[in-house]
Design a protein around this motif. Structure first.
Motif, PDB file in Angstrom:
ATOM      1  N   THR A 114       1.653  -5.572  -6.420  1.00  0.00           N
ATOM      2  CA  THR A 114       0.987  -4.474  -7.094  1.00  0.00           C
ATOM      3  C   THR A 114       1.599  -3.314  -6.647  1.00  0.00           C
ATOM      4  N   ASP A 115       1.593  -2.307  -7.432  1.00  0.00           N
ATOM      5  CA  ASP A 115       2.121  -0.852  -7.164  1.00  0.00           C
ATOM      6  C   ASP A 115       1.545  -0.630  -5.849  1.00  0.00           C
ATOM      7  N   GLU A 116       0.093  -0.799  -5.478  1.00  0.00           N
ATOM      8  CA  GLU A 116      -0.593  -0.366  -4.400  1.00  0.00           C
ATOM      9  C   GLU A 116       0.051  -1.138  -2.998  1.00  0.00           C
ATOM     10  N   ARG A 117       0.034  -2.354  -3.436  1.00  0.00           N
ATOM     11  CA  ARG A 117       0.930  -3.194  -2.231  1.00  0.00           C
ATOM     12  C   ARG A 117       2.077  -2.611  -1.542  1.00  0.00           C
ATOM     13  N   VAL A 118       2.810  -2.401  -2.808  1.00  0.00           N
ATOM     14  CA  VAL A 118       4.355  -2.121  -2.488  1.00  0.00           C
ATOM     15  C   VAL A 118       4.194  -0.464  -1.922  1.00  0.00           C
ATOM     16  N   THR A 119       3.736   0.316  -2.284  1.00  0.00           N
ATOM     17  CA  THR A 119       3.256   1.689  -1.751  1.00  0.00           C
ATOM     18  C   THR A 119       2.937   1.497  -0.336  1.00  0.00           C
ATOM     19  N   SER A 120       1.836   0.711   0.030  1.00  0.00           N
ATOM     20  CA  SER A 120       1.555   0.583   1.409  1.00  0.00           C
ATOM     21  C   SER A 120       2.530  -0.099   2.228  1.00  0.00           C
ATOM     22  N   THR A 121       3.435  -1.001   1.732  1.00  0.00           N
ATOM     23  CA  THR A 121       4.354  -1.424   2.470  1.00  0.00           C
ATOM     24  C   THR A 121       5.396  -0.363   2.831  1.00  0.00           C
ATOM     25  N   ILE A 122       5.828   0.656   1.933  1.00  0.00           N
ATOM     26  CA  ILE A 122       6.639   1.646   2.042  1.00  0.00           C
ATOM     27  C   ILE A 122       6.103   2.551   3.306  1.00  0.00           C
ATOM     28  N   VAL A 123       4.927   2.977   3.088  1.00  0.00           N
ATOM     29  CA  VAL A 123       4.068   3.820   3.760  1.00  0.00           C
ATOM     30  C   VAL A 123       3.815   3.291   5.322  1.00  0.00           C
ATOM     31  N   ASN A 124       3.327   2.308   5.427  1.00  0.00           N
ATOM     32  CA  ASN A 124       2.819   1.839   6.685  1.00  0.00           C
ATOM     33  C   ASN A 124       3.809   0.558   7.193  1.00  0.00           C
ATOM     34  N   GLY A 125       4.785   0.429   6.334  1.00  0.00           N
ATOM     35  CA  GLY A 125       5.630  -0.800   7.057  1.00  0.00           C
ATOM     36  C   GLY A 125       5.093  -2.121   6.939  1.00  0.00           C
ATOM     37  N   LEU A 181       8.372  -6.882  10.309  1.00  0.00           N
ATOM     38  CA  LEU A 181       9.464  -6.204  10.837  1.00  0.00           C
ATOM     39  C   LEU A 181      10.090  -5.140   9.925  1.00  0.00           C
ATOM     40  N   MET A 182       9.399  -4.727   8.824  1.00  0.00           N
ATOM     41  CA  MET A 182       9.835  -3.569   8.277  1.00  0.00           C
ATOM     42  C   MET A 182       9.170  -2.261   8.836  1.00  0.00           C
ATOM     43  N   PRO A 183      10.021  -1.152   9.266  1.00  0.00           N
ATOM     44  CA  PRO A 183       9.303   0.057   9.709  1.00  0.00           C
ATOM     45  C   PRO A 183       8.708   0.752   8.672  1.00  0.00           C
ATOM     46  N   ALA A 184       7.502   1.518   9.246  1.00  0.00           N
ATOM     47  CA  ALA A 184       7.005   2.378   8.224  1.00  0.00           C
ATOM     48  C   ALA A 184       7.705   3.527   7.848  1.00  0.00           C
TER      49      ALA A 184
END
Ligand code: HEC
Length: 112
Positions: A75-86, A89-92
């Motif tokens: 979802t857009d919400e989940r992908v946004t949260s992944t980008i903002v918060n990491g 191993l993906m950095p915020a």
């Protein structure tokens, strides 16, 4: 008999490839801005137009698949949260990507 054929047809659907990314020259202005943001912030770790891992999983067909790499709903919400918060191993990246860039990135990622 009819049921058996139906099951075979259903099994075949599981092998279907996702539709290919929209060609770059067909992107609208927001999607094209998202591609620029992707190149600036995401491309060092993710391919988005080929199904190959880089430093992170491929993001191709991200919103066409039933779930993200982690199993969470795409979802857009989940992908946004992944980008903002990491994530894992993906950095915020919330400090490097502003709200407009996130909207543009989402618009672009819906085309791949
Ligand atoms: C420094 C490398 C790096 C950068 C930069 C990066 N990512 Fe990631 N990303 C990763 C890794 C590694 C994972 C796998 C995380 C895990 O599950 O451990 C990942 C996972 C993801 C996922 C899947 C999350 C899930 O729940 O499965 C999405 C979506 C994603 N990244 C989007 C982006 C976007 C969009 C950008 C640019 C704004 C970006 N990433 C930038 C390394 C990166």
């Amino acid at each position: 008999m009819v049921l058996g054929l139906g099951l075979m047809a259903t099994a075949g659907v599981g092998c279907r490839r996702y539709p290919p990314p929209v060609p770059l020259e067909q992107l609208n202005a927001q999607q094209a801005a998202g591609k620029m943001a992707f190149n600036a912030h995401c491309a060092q770790c993710h391919y988005e137009r080929v199904d190959q891992p880089k430093n992170g999983p491929s993001l191709t067909s991200l919103f066409k698949k039933p779930a993200l790499h982690s199993g969470a709903a795409a979802t857009d919400e989940r992908v946004t949260s992944t980008i903002v918060n990491g994530h894992g191993l993906m950095p915020a990246m919330g400090a490097q990507v502003d709200d407009q860039e996130i909207q543009d990135l989402l618009a672009y990622l819906h085309t791949v």
